[in-house]
Design a protein around this motif. Structure first.
Motif, PDB file in Angstrom:
ATOM      1  N   VAL A 170      42.165  25.541  54.711  1.00  0.00           N
ATOM      2  CA  VAL A 170      41.793  26.887  55.172  1.00  0.00           C
ATOM      3  C   VAL A 170      42.603  27.938  54.410  1.00  0.00           C
ATOM      4  CG1 VAL A 170      41.786  28.468  57.145  1.00  0.00           C
ATOM      5  CG2 VAL A 170      41.069  26.090  57.449  1.00  0.00           C
ATOM      6  N   VAL A 171      43.889  27.666  54.209  1.00  0.00           N
ATOM      7  CA  VAL A 171      44.722  28.577  53.414  1.00  0.00           C
ATOM      8  C   VAL A 171      44.164  28.684  51.995  1.00  0.00           C
ATOM      9  CG1 VAL A 171      47.020  28.921  52.424  1.00  0.00           C
ATOM     10  CG2 VAL A 171      46.788  28.131  54.780  1.00  0.00           C
ATOM     11  N   HIS A 172      43.772  27.557  51.441  1.00  0.00           N
ATOM     12  CA  HIS A 172      43.167  27.531  50.105  1.00  0.00           C
ATOM     13  C   HIS A 172      41.897  28.383  50.067  1.00  0.00           C
ATOM     14  CE1 HIS A 172      41.009  26.082  46.606  1.00  0.00           C
ATOM     15  NE2 HIS A 172      40.168  25.379  47.338  1.00  0.00           N
ATOM     16  N   ALA A 173      41.072  28.293  51.103  1.00  0.00           N
ATOM     17  CA  ALA A 173      39.841  29.082  51.161  1.00  0.00           C
ATOM     18  C   ALA A 173      40.159  30.574  51.204  1.00  0.00           C
ATOM     19  CB  ALA A 173      39.016  28.676  52.385  1.00  0.00           C
ATOM     20  N   ILE A 174      41.173  30.945  51.981  1.00  0.00           N
ATOM     21  CA  ILE A 174      41.559  32.357  52.078  1.00  0.00           C
ATOM     22  C   ILE A 174      42.103  32.862  50.744  1.00  0.00           C
ATOM     23  CG2 ILE A 174      43.179  33.958  53.182  1.00  0.00           C
ATOM     24  CD1 ILE A 174      42.944  32.224  55.712  1.00  0.00           C
ATOM     25  N   LEU A 175      42.911  32.053  50.086  1.00  0.00           N
ATOM     26  CA  LEU A 175      43.448  32.434  48.780  1.00  0.00           C
ATOM     27  C   LEU A 175      42.331  32.550  47.735  1.00  0.00           C
ATOM     28  CD1 LEU A 175      46.715  30.278  48.658  1.00  0.00           C
ATOM     29  CD2 LEU A 175      46.571  32.772  48.781  1.00  0.00           C
ATOM     30  N   THR A 176      41.299  31.722  47.876  1.00  0.00           N
ATOM     31  CA  THR A 176      40.143  31.844  46.973  1.00  0.00           C
ATOM     32  C   THR A 176      39.452  33.182  47.192  1.00  0.00           C
ATOM     33  OG1 THR A 176      39.807  29.448  47.000  1.00  0.00           O
ATOM     34  CG2 THR A 176      37.967  30.802  46.254  1.00  0.00           C
ATOM     35  N   GLY A 177      39.251  33.542  48.466  1.00  0.00           N
ATOM     36  CA  GLY A 177      38.651  34.832  48.780  1.00  0.00           C
ATOM     37  C   GLY A 177      39.480  35.984  48.255  1.00  0.00           C
ATOM     38  N   LEU A 178      40.799  35.877  48.367  1.00  0.00           N
ATOM     39  CA  LEU A 178      41.692  36.917  47.838  1.00  0.00           C
ATOM     40  C   LEU A 178      41.566  37.024  46.322  1.00  0.00           C
ATOM     41  CD1 LEU A 178      44.923  36.376  49.981  1.00  0.00           C
ATOM     42  CD2 LEU A 178      43.390  38.356  50.038  1.00  0.00           C
ATOM     43  N   GLY A 179      41.341  35.872  45.666  1.00  0.00           N
ATOM     44  CA  GLY A 179      41.142  35.891  44.221  1.00  0.00           C
ATOM     45  C   GLY A 179      39.913  36.702  43.850  1.00  0.00           C
ATOM     46  N   PHE A 180      38.829  36.499  44.580  1.00  0.00           N
ATOM     47  CA  PHE A 180      37.615  37.292  44.347  1.00  0.00           C
ATOM     48  C   PHE A 180      37.901  38.776  44.556  1.00  0.00           C
ATOM     49  CE2 PHE A 180      35.362  33.299  44.551  1.00  0.00           C
ATOM     50  CZ  PHE A 180      34.177  33.532  43.869  1.00  0.00           C
ATOM     51  N   MET A 181      38.604  39.100  45.636  1.00  0.00           N
ATOM     52  CA  MET A 181      38.854  40.496  45.963  1.00  0.00           C
ATOM     53  C   MET A 181      39.757  41.156  44.925  1.00  0.00           C
ATOM     54  SD  MET A 181      40.274  42.150  49.530  1.00  0.00           S
ATOM     55  CE  MET A 181      41.976  41.610  49.332  1.00  0.00           C
ATOM     56  N   VAL A 182      40.817  40.473  44.523  1.00  0.00           N
ATOM     57  CA  VAL A 182      41.775  41.036  43.571  1.00  0.00           C
ATOM     58  C   VAL A 182      41.126  41.291  42.213  1.00  0.00           C
ATOM     59  CG1 VAL A 182      43.855  40.520  42.225  1.00  0.00           C
ATOM     60  CG2 VAL A 182      43.835  40.138  44.688  1.00  0.00           C
ATOM     61  N   MET A 183      40.335  40.334  41.739  1.00  0.00           N
ATOM     62  CA  MET A 183      39.686  40.516  40.435  1.00  0.00           C
ATOM     63  C   MET A 183      38.726  41.696  40.464  1.00  0.00           C
ATOM     64  SD  MET A 183      41.184  38.267  38.687  1.00  0.00           S
ATOM     65  CE  MET A 183      40.356  37.820  37.183  1.00  0.00           C
ATOM     66  N   GLY A 184      38.051  41.880  41.595  1.00  0.00           N
ATOM     67  CA  GLY A 184      37.166  43.028  41.733  1.00  0.00           C
ATOM     68  C   GLY A 184      37.934  44.334  41.753  1.00  0.00           C
ATOM     69  N   LEU A 185      39.053  44.366  42.469  1.00  0.00           N
ATOM     70  CA  LEU A 185      39.865  45.582  42.549  1.00  0.00           C
ATOM     71  C   LEU A 185      40.481  45.940  41.203  1.00  0.00           C
ATOM     72  CD1 LEU A 185      41.693  45.003  45.967  1.00  0.00           C
ATOM     73  CD2 LEU A 185      39.951  46.735  45.456  1.00  0.00           C
ATOM     74  N   LEU A 186      40.783  44.926  40.393  1.00  0.00           N
ATOM     75  CA  LEU A 186      41.363  45.172  39.073  1.00  0.00           C
ATOM     76  C   LEU A 186      40.323  45.603  38.045  1.00  0.00           C
ATOM     77  CD1 LEU A 186      43.889  42.176  38.802  1.00  0.00           C
ATOM     78  CD2 LEU A 186      44.424  44.587  39.192  1.00  0.00           C
ATOM     79  N   GLY A 187      39.041  45.546  38.416  1.00  0.00           N
ATOM     80  CA  GLY A 187      37.986  45.979  37.501  1.00  0.00           C
ATOM     81  C   GLY A 187      37.624  44.972  36.438  1.00  0.00           C
ATOM     82  N   VAL A 188      37.942  43.696  36.669  1.00  0.00           N
ATOM     83  CA  VAL A 188      37.548  42.644  35.728  1.00  0.00           C
ATOM     84  C   VAL A 188      36.037  42.448  35.842  1.00  0.00           C
ATOM     85  CG1 VAL A 188      37.860  40.213  35.084  1.00  0.00           C
ATOM     86  CG2 VAL A 188      39.797  41.547  35.942  1.00  0.00           C
ATOM     87  N   THR A 189      35.369  42.212  34.720  1.00  0.00           N
ATOM     88  CA  THR A 189      33.904  42.049  34.735  1.00  0.00           C
ATOM     89  C   THR A 189      33.489  40.823  33.914  1.00  0.00           C
ATOM     90  OG1 THR A 189      33.700  43.604  32.878  1.00  0.00           O
ATOM     91  CG2 THR A 189      33.393  44.486  35.095  1.00  0.00           C
ATOM     92  N   ILE A 190      33.806  39.646  34.422  1.00  0.00           N
ATOM     93  CA  ILE A 190      33.445  38.388  33.774  1.00  0.00           C
ATOM     94  C   ILE A 190      32.444  37.664  34.658  1.00  0.00           C
ATOM     95  CG2 ILE A 190      34.270  36.193  32.855  1.00  0.00           C
ATOM     96  CD1 ILE A 190      37.008  37.470  32.492  1.00  0.00           C
ATOM     97  N   GLY A 191      31.252  37.370  34.118  1.00  0.00           N
ATOM     98  CA  GLY A 191      30.195  36.764  34.925  1.00  0.00           C
ATOM     99  C   GLY A 191      30.043  35.276  34.706  1.00  0.00           C
ATOM    100  N   ASN A 192      28.839  34.793  34.926  1.00  0.00           N
ATOM    101  CA  ASN A 192      28.415  33.391  34.912  1.00  0.00           C
ATOM    102  C   ASN A 192      28.820  32.679  36.193  1.00  0.00           C
ATOM    103  OD1 ASN A 192      26.713  31.755  33.290  1.00  0.00           O
ATOM    104  ND2 ASN A 192      28.422  30.397  32.885  1.00  0.00           N
ATOM    105  N   THR A 193      28.814  31.335  36.177  1.00  0.00           N
ATOM    106  CA  THR A 193      28.841  30.600  37.443  1.00  0.00           C
ATOM    107  C   THR A 193      30.061  29.716  37.677  1.00  0.00           C
ATOM    108  OG1 THR A 193      27.629  28.756  36.425  1.00  0.00           O
ATOM    109  CG2 THR A 193      26.323  30.497  37.451  1.00  0.00           C
TER     110      THR A 193
END
Length: 529
Positions: free
Chosen positions: A355-378
């Protein structure tokens, strides 16, 4: 025929249906990932900026090659709904899979032709205002409502159900030629033809519902990617994450944007459209926030840090055996974007840590978005980082990825080492009885590294199997009697985990070699199976 009764029991559960449906998404998504790589390389190396900075690439033959790669890279993007309509019945069918796939194409075509009939009779075709209201688009050469992936999924499910019901259908002797498997595309044409008359009546409500989900995510701001990333990881152990991912990647739930004069919906669709559009300036952060960049802190930094922590926490005498197991998991994660071989090493012994890992994954998504990174694909692996980050120029802010990944590495290492030692978690190499399993997992005797005959016996034998399939890293099975499944023997022979979904359905986590294991077990089954 004697096995027909037990086979039907597991199929009645909604859980089994959704996890099987998610598994069918893998075939078109795998092609999509590869097509994306071709599109990314071709479009970036043929861009004016790259030719100016690297003049040696401004060669006629090379540029034709890059343009060709860009063009064929669009195959999955342009025809993705058709691929879903074919792949779903193909994946859900127990027998006569080729007929199921053919019927999927026929059904999708019949649906759109029927929609076109309705729109023509209703006077929508030829009326620009009405066409825009209905979302009319040219599909398979026919003007129809653009139902996108959702429409294709509906077609695939209907055809799969029709196939299961009618592929053994017996016609009267005078019409026997049209019976059996041949009847499946016939009934699919008729049923989807009727559904096509209903779609224009109900589709606006479906579209409103999906748009509502998209608005909810978009209004969540930075928490939208956080909720997506966390939810995707939490659903992964149950095999249901593909449904959430497909919703955000391919429908209005992932946002809508005008690209090159056309309205495009779905985060991944938007990214690929911008990638292929010659006049597009960079990529939309609102779309890439749900794509590869969000996975990179965890895939390139976090999980390798967790693997190192598990290695350091293993017993000294077991580290040699654990090392190969963890290293193969790290390689699969960084290069292939496949995380389950590492995640399932701690999921069952420490669900709270997952569960901690899942939350840290979500934080990774949020942080990259806040930093303005724009890398796509899957995939979120090193290949995506290089092709869709570095090659696309500094506008993607790819240089922030190693920094964030390094932070996630330290966080994961610290959290995992503390949790393992503080709560004495039995991660690989922590228990003496795991030595045989660890040794076998890395030194198996057969080409797959696993003993198929032992695994089959641990599943209760051939007579206990109702269905056998696999996804990227795990066997997906239905059995008659779950009590005959021996978890201990499975784990002692290379399985990373055993997930029992209900009284009949289970998943055995193997790793990237799972298809070889499945084929080996399949070869041991009687021909009648």
């Amino acid at each position: 025929m004697a096995k027909s009764a037990p086979k039907s029991a597991p199929k009645t559960t909604l859980w089994e249906f959704f996890q099987s449906l998610g598994k069918t998404f893998m075939l078109p998504v795998a092609l999509l990932a590869f097509s994306g790589i071709l599109l990314g390389i071709g479009s970036s190396l043929s861009s004016a900026a790259v030719k100016e900075s690297m003049p040696f690439l401004d060669n006629t033959l090379l540029q034709l090659l890059f343009m060709w790669m860009t063009k064929i890279g669009l195959v999955a993007f342009i025809y993705l709904p058709i691929m879903f309509a074919v792949a779903i019945p193909l994946g859900l069918a127990r027998e006569e899979k080729g007929v199921a796939a053919f019927a999927g194409f026929v059904g999708y075509s019949a649906l759109n032709l029927s929609i076109n009939f309705y729109l023509t009779v209703a006077g929508v075709i030829g009326n620009p205002t009405e066409e825009k209201a209905y979302g009319v688009k040219l599909i398979l050469g026919v003007e129809s409502i653009d139902t996108g992936i959702l429409g294709a999924v509906i077609v695939g499910i209907i055809v799969a159900k029709l196939h299961a019901r009618f592929y053994t259908y017996k016609m009267p002797d005078a019409l026997a030629f049209f019976g059996g498997a041949r009847f499946v595309p016939i009934i699919s044409t008729l049923v989807l033809g009727v559904v096509g008359l209903i779609v224009p009546l109900v589709w606006p409500y479906f579209a409103m519902g999906i748009a509502g989900i998209g608005n909810l995510i978009s209004h969540a701001g930075p928490f939208g990617p956080f909720l997506f990333g966390t939810g995707e990881r939490l659903l992964l152990p149950f095999g249901l994450h593909h449904v959430l991912v497909a919703l955000v990647r391919f429908t209005e739930a992932g946002g809508s944007l005008e690209v090159c004069g056309k309205t495009v919906s779905g985060a991944l669709n938007i990214f690929y459209s911008e990638l292929a559009c010659p006049t597009s300036q960079g990529f939309s952060g609102s779309a890439t926030a749900f794509l590869s960049q969000g996975k990179m802190p965890v895939f390139l930094g976090g999980l390798p840090g967790a693997a190192l922590a598990m290695y350091h926490c293993a017993r000294v005498e077991n580290r040699g055996k654990v090392k190969a197991l963890l290293l193969s998991g790290v390689i699969a994660c960084i290069i292939g974007g496949i995380t389950e071989p590492l995640e399932f090493l701690f999921l069952f012994v420490a669900p709270a840590l997952y569960v901690v890992h899942a939350i840290l994954t979500g934080l990774g998504f949020m942080v990259m978005g806040l930093l303005g990174v724009t890398i796509g694909n899957t995939d979120g692996n090193i290949i995506d980082f290089l092709i869709f980050g570095v090659l696309q120029g500094t506008a993607t802010k790819w240089y922030l990825v190693p920094m964030v990944a390094a932070i996630w590495f330290v966080v994961y290492y610290s959290v995992f080492r503390f949790a393992i030692t503080r709560f004495n978690l039995k991660t690989p190499g922590r228990e003496i009885e795991t030595k045989d399993a660890l040794a076998f997992a890395v030194t198996g005797e057969k080409t797959t590294g696993y003993k198929g005959d032992i695994i089959l016996a641990a599943l209760g034998g051939a007579d206990n199997l109702v269905s056998l399939d696999n996804c990227i890293t795990r066997l997906r099975l239905s059995v008659n009697d779950m009590s005959l499944v021996n978890d201990a023997v499975l784990k002692a022979n290379g399985a990373l985990g055993v997930v029992k979904l209900d009284d009949h359905n289970l998943q055995v986590v193997i790793g990237p070699q799972v298809h070889m294991v499945k084929n080996e077990i399949q070869g041991l089954l009687p021909a009648s199976a």
